[in-house]
Design a protein around this motif. Sequence first.
Motif, PDB file in Angstrom:
ATOM      1  N   ASP A 197       3.398   0.742 -18.307  1.00 18.34           N
ATOM      2  CA  ASP A 197       3.152   1.922 -17.507  1.00 18.34           C
ATOM      3  C   ASP A 197       3.959   3.104 -18.031  1.00 18.34           C
ATOM      4  O   ASP A 197       5.000   3.253 -17.727  1.00 18.34           O
ATOM      5  CB  ASP A 197       3.200   1.920 -16.102  1.00 18.34           C
ATOM      6  N   SER A 198       3.577   3.888 -19.263  1.00 25.25           N
ATOM      7  CA  SER A 198       4.356   4.744 -19.769  1.00 25.25           C
ATOM      8  C   SER A 198       4.573   5.993 -19.148  1.00 25.25           C
ATOM      9  O   SER A 198       5.537   6.715 -19.174  1.00 25.25           O
ATOM     10  CB  SER A 198       3.836   5.288 -21.257  1.00 25.25           C
ATOM     11  N   ARG A 199       3.587   6.429 -18.167  1.00 24.11           N
ATOM     12  CA  ARG A 199       3.690   7.603 -17.040  1.00 24.11           C
ATOM     13  C   ARG A 199       4.856   7.132 -16.122  1.00 24.11           C
ATOM     14  O   ARG A 199       5.736   7.986 -15.912  1.00 24.11           O
ATOM     15  CB  ARG A 199       2.465   7.697 -16.448  1.00 24.11           C
ATOM     16  N   ALA A 200       4.872   6.110 -15.506  1.00 23.33           N
ATOM     17  CA  ALA A 200       5.913   5.589 -14.773  1.00 23.33           C
ATOM     18  C   ALA A 200       7.252   5.491 -15.491  1.00 23.33           C
ATOM     19  O   ALA A 200       8.305   6.099 -15.036  1.00 23.33           O
ATOM     20  CB  ALA A 200       5.574   4.376 -14.364  1.00 23.33           C
ATOM     21  N   GLU A 201       7.217   5.086 -16.767  1.00 21.01           N
ATOM     22  CA  GLU A 201       8.436   5.191 -17.736  1.00 21.01           C
ATOM     23  C   GLU A 201       9.089   6.583 -17.562  1.00 21.01           C
ATOM     24  O   GLU A 201      10.236   6.785 -17.507  1.00 21.01           O
ATOM     25  CB  GLU A 201       8.280   4.558 -18.908  1.00 21.01           C
ATOM     26  N   PHE A 202       8.218   7.408 -17.943  1.00 19.05           N
ATOM     27  CA  PHE A 202       8.595   8.847 -17.934  1.00 19.05           C
ATOM     28  C   PHE A 202       9.158   9.497 -16.722  1.00 19.05           C
ATOM     29  O   PHE A 202      10.260  10.032 -16.731  1.00 19.05           O
ATOM     30  CB  PHE A 202       7.441   9.798 -18.443  1.00 19.05           C
ATOM     31  N   ALA A 203       8.475   9.302 -15.680  1.00 15.61           N
ATOM     32  CA  ALA A 203       9.070   9.654 -14.373  1.00 15.61           C
ATOM     33  C   ALA A 203      10.330   8.836 -13.966  1.00 15.61           C
ATOM     34  O   ALA A 203      11.226   9.696 -13.453  1.00 15.61           O
ATOM     35  CB  ALA A 203       8.105   9.084 -13.558  1.00 15.61           C
ATOM     36  N   MET A 204      10.524   7.610 -14.226  1.00 13.02           N
ATOM     37  CA  MET A 204      11.869   7.167 -14.098  1.00 13.02           C
ATOM     38  C   MET A 204      12.790   7.571 -15.032  1.00 13.02           C
ATOM     39  O   MET A 204      14.217   7.996 -14.313  1.00 13.02           O
ATOM     40  CB  MET A 204      11.608   5.633 -14.316  1.00 13.02           C
ATOM     41  N   ARG A 205      12.773   8.187 -16.182  1.00 15.17           N
ATOM     42  CA  ARG A 205      13.920   8.677 -16.971  1.00 15.17           C
ATOM     43  C   ARG A 205      13.991  10.100 -16.527  1.00 15.17           C
ATOM     44  O   ARG A 205      14.898  10.573 -16.573  1.00 15.17           O
ATOM     45  CB  ARG A 205      13.368   8.670 -18.402  1.00 15.17           C
ATOM     46  N   THR A 206      12.782  10.813 -15.955  1.00 20.05           N
ATOM     47  CA  THR A 206      13.217  12.029 -15.598  1.00 20.05           C
ATOM     48  C   THR A 206      13.914  11.842 -14.199  1.00 20.05           C
ATOM     49  O   THR A 206      15.042  12.925 -13.917  1.00 20.05           O
ATOM     50  CB  THR A 206      11.946  12.933 -15.085  1.00 20.05           C
ATOM     51  N   TRP A 207      13.697  11.175 -13.368  1.00 25.11           N
ATOM     52  CA  TRP A 207      14.480  10.843 -12.145  1.00 25.11           C
ATOM     53  C   TRP A 207      15.794  10.581 -12.402  1.00 25.11           C
ATOM     54  O   TRP A 207      16.899  11.040 -11.803  1.00 25.11           O
ATOM     55  CB  TRP A 207      13.901   9.894 -11.382  1.00 25.11           C
ATOM     56  N   LEU A 209       0.632  -1.170  -0.017  1.00 26.03           N
ATOM     57  CA  LEU A 209      -0.175   0.099   0.073  1.00 26.03           C
ATOM     58  C   LEU A 209       0.691   1.104   0.096  1.00 26.03           C
ATOM     59  O   LEU A 209       0.702   2.275  -0.781  1.00 26.03           O
ATOM     60  CB  LEU A 209      -0.724   0.076   1.158  1.00 26.03           C
ATOM     61  N   TRP A 210       2.025   1.322   1.020  1.00 28.61           N
ATOM     62  CA  TRP A 210       2.768   2.386   0.735  1.00 28.61           C
ATOM     63  C   TRP A 210       3.422   2.459  -0.373  1.00 28.61           C
ATOM     64  O   TRP A 210       3.776   3.815  -0.885  1.00 28.61           O
ATOM     65  CB  TRP A 210       3.897   2.111   2.065  1.00 28.61           C
ATOM     66  N   LEU A 211       3.941   1.541  -1.087  1.00 27.00           N
ATOM     67  CA  LEU A 211       4.635   1.302  -2.281  1.00 27.00           C
ATOM     68  C   LEU A 211       3.841   1.896  -3.529  1.00 27.00           C
ATOM     69  O   LEU A 211       4.232   2.895  -4.316  1.00 27.00           O
ATOM     70  CB  LEU A 211       5.294   0.122  -2.571  1.00 27.00           C
ATOM     71  N   GLU A 212       2.489   1.376  -3.317  1.00 34.57           N
ATOM     72  CA  GLU A 212       1.403   2.093  -4.697  1.00 34.57           C
ATOM     73  C   GLU A 212       1.279   3.396  -4.475  1.00 34.57           C
ATOM     74  O   GLU A 212       1.160   4.284  -5.333  1.00 34.57           O
ATOM     75  CB  GLU A 212       0.372   1.102  -4.374  1.00 34.57           C
ATOM     76  N   GLY A 213       1.246   4.028  -2.939  1.00 35.47           N
ATOM     77  CA  GLY A 213       1.198   5.448  -2.889  1.00 35.47           C
ATOM     78  C   GLY A 213       2.019   6.074  -3.196  1.00 35.47           C
ATOM     79  O   GLY A 213       1.986   7.363  -4.014  1.00 35.47           O
ATOM     80  N   ALA A 214       3.623   5.599  -3.284  1.00 33.92           N
ATOM     81  CA  ALA A 214       4.478   6.495  -3.433  1.00 33.92           C
ATOM     82  C   ALA A 214       4.716   6.281  -5.050  1.00 33.92           C
ATOM     83  O   ALA A 214       5.164   7.226  -5.611  1.00 33.92           O
ATOM     84  CB  ALA A 214       5.886   5.753  -2.827  1.00 33.92           C
ATOM     85  N   LEU A 253       2.471   9.124  -6.312  1.00 36.00           N
ATOM     86  CA  LEU A 253       3.126  10.436  -6.182  1.00 36.00           C
ATOM     87  C   LEU A 253       4.413  10.711  -7.130  1.00 36.00           C
ATOM     88  O   LEU A 253       4.303  11.792  -7.759  1.00 36.00           O
ATOM     89  CB  LEU A 253       3.806  10.476  -4.672  1.00 36.00           C
ATOM     90  N   LEU A 254       5.025   9.645  -7.225  1.00 39.49           N
ATOM     91  CA  LEU A 254       6.112   9.731  -8.365  1.00 39.49           C
ATOM     92  C   LEU A 254       5.675  10.147  -9.701  1.00 39.49           C
ATOM     93  O   LEU A 254       6.309  10.990 -10.277  1.00 39.49           O
ATOM     94  CB  LEU A 254       6.911   8.230  -8.420  1.00 39.49           C
ATOM     95  N   VAL A 255       4.581   9.414 -10.323  1.00 34.22           N
ATOM     96  CA  VAL A 255       4.006   9.521 -11.618  1.00 34.22           C
ATOM     97  C   VAL A 255       3.321  11.040 -11.590  1.00 34.22           C
ATOM     98  O   VAL A 255       3.639  11.760 -12.717  1.00 34.22           O
ATOM     99  CB  VAL A 255       3.023   8.520 -11.603  1.00 34.22           C
ATOM    100  N   GLU A 256       2.786  11.374 -10.415  1.00 32.10           N
ATOM    101  CA  GLU A 256       2.185  12.731 -10.587  1.00 32.10           C
ATOM    102  C   GLU A 256       3.082  14.014 -10.296  1.00 32.10           C
ATOM    103  O   GLU A 256       2.870  14.886 -11.066  1.00 32.10           O
ATOM    104  CB  GLU A 256       1.052  12.782  -9.476  1.00 32.10           C
ATOM    105  N   GLY A 257       4.165  13.827  -9.621  1.00 34.22           N
ATOM    106  CA  GLY A 257       4.976  14.969  -9.308  1.00 34.22           C
ATOM    107  C   GLY A 257       6.592  14.992  -9.338  1.00 34.22           C
ATOM    108  O   GLY A 257       7.233  15.615  -9.049  1.00 34.22           O
TER     109      GLY A 257
END
Length: 213
Positions: free
Chosen positions: A103-113, A15-20, A23-27
Amino acid sequence: MEQAAERGWRGSAELWLEGAHVLLVEGGVEAVKIGALADRLGLSRTSFYWHFADREALLAALVQRWRATNTAALVARIEAPAATVTEAILGLFDAWVDPGLFDSRAEFAMRTWALTDPSVARALAEEDAHRIAALTALFLRHGVPPVQADTRARTVYLTQVGYIALRSDEDFETRMARIPEYVLVFTGLAPSAAEVAAFRARHAVRSAAPEDR
């Protein structure tokens, strides 16, 4: 269990990981903070520490989650049995058309990170190499010469990375209409009408959804 119940529910690590992840994808990674996460989940900050040692442990789990979802989905589609190279590439496209698989949004977030975190950049480079190697093996299985197989694999992969990096916005039917031409470009062969029909049938529900038009 009785003692835990008396102290209140602390959630679960997942649950904590999913919430994180949300947040990662959104911000972006800067948004992944324990206080913000606790507020979002409606749990106490102290509950977080029952599942993760600190924020760094949570971030490491996010990287592992991405490895175990996006890369696993791609490799599974790449390694699925296919009679022809065009059918194999259409199978890969399943992951890039269906957000439930990749999940392309997660992929974008990871590449930005990765731009600001060397350890994430290393993880990203490893996963990119893994994915390209799997794609190269796909072409080799279908008789494509080694140098050409590597080049075609990179063309397929880097095109999709470009879609993600540019956050390309095209409606679902436009993308579906381009699919056969992409297969031709990537393989040098046109997919059969039956292969295209099977691909469209697999995604018929999304095609019919109002939000995809």
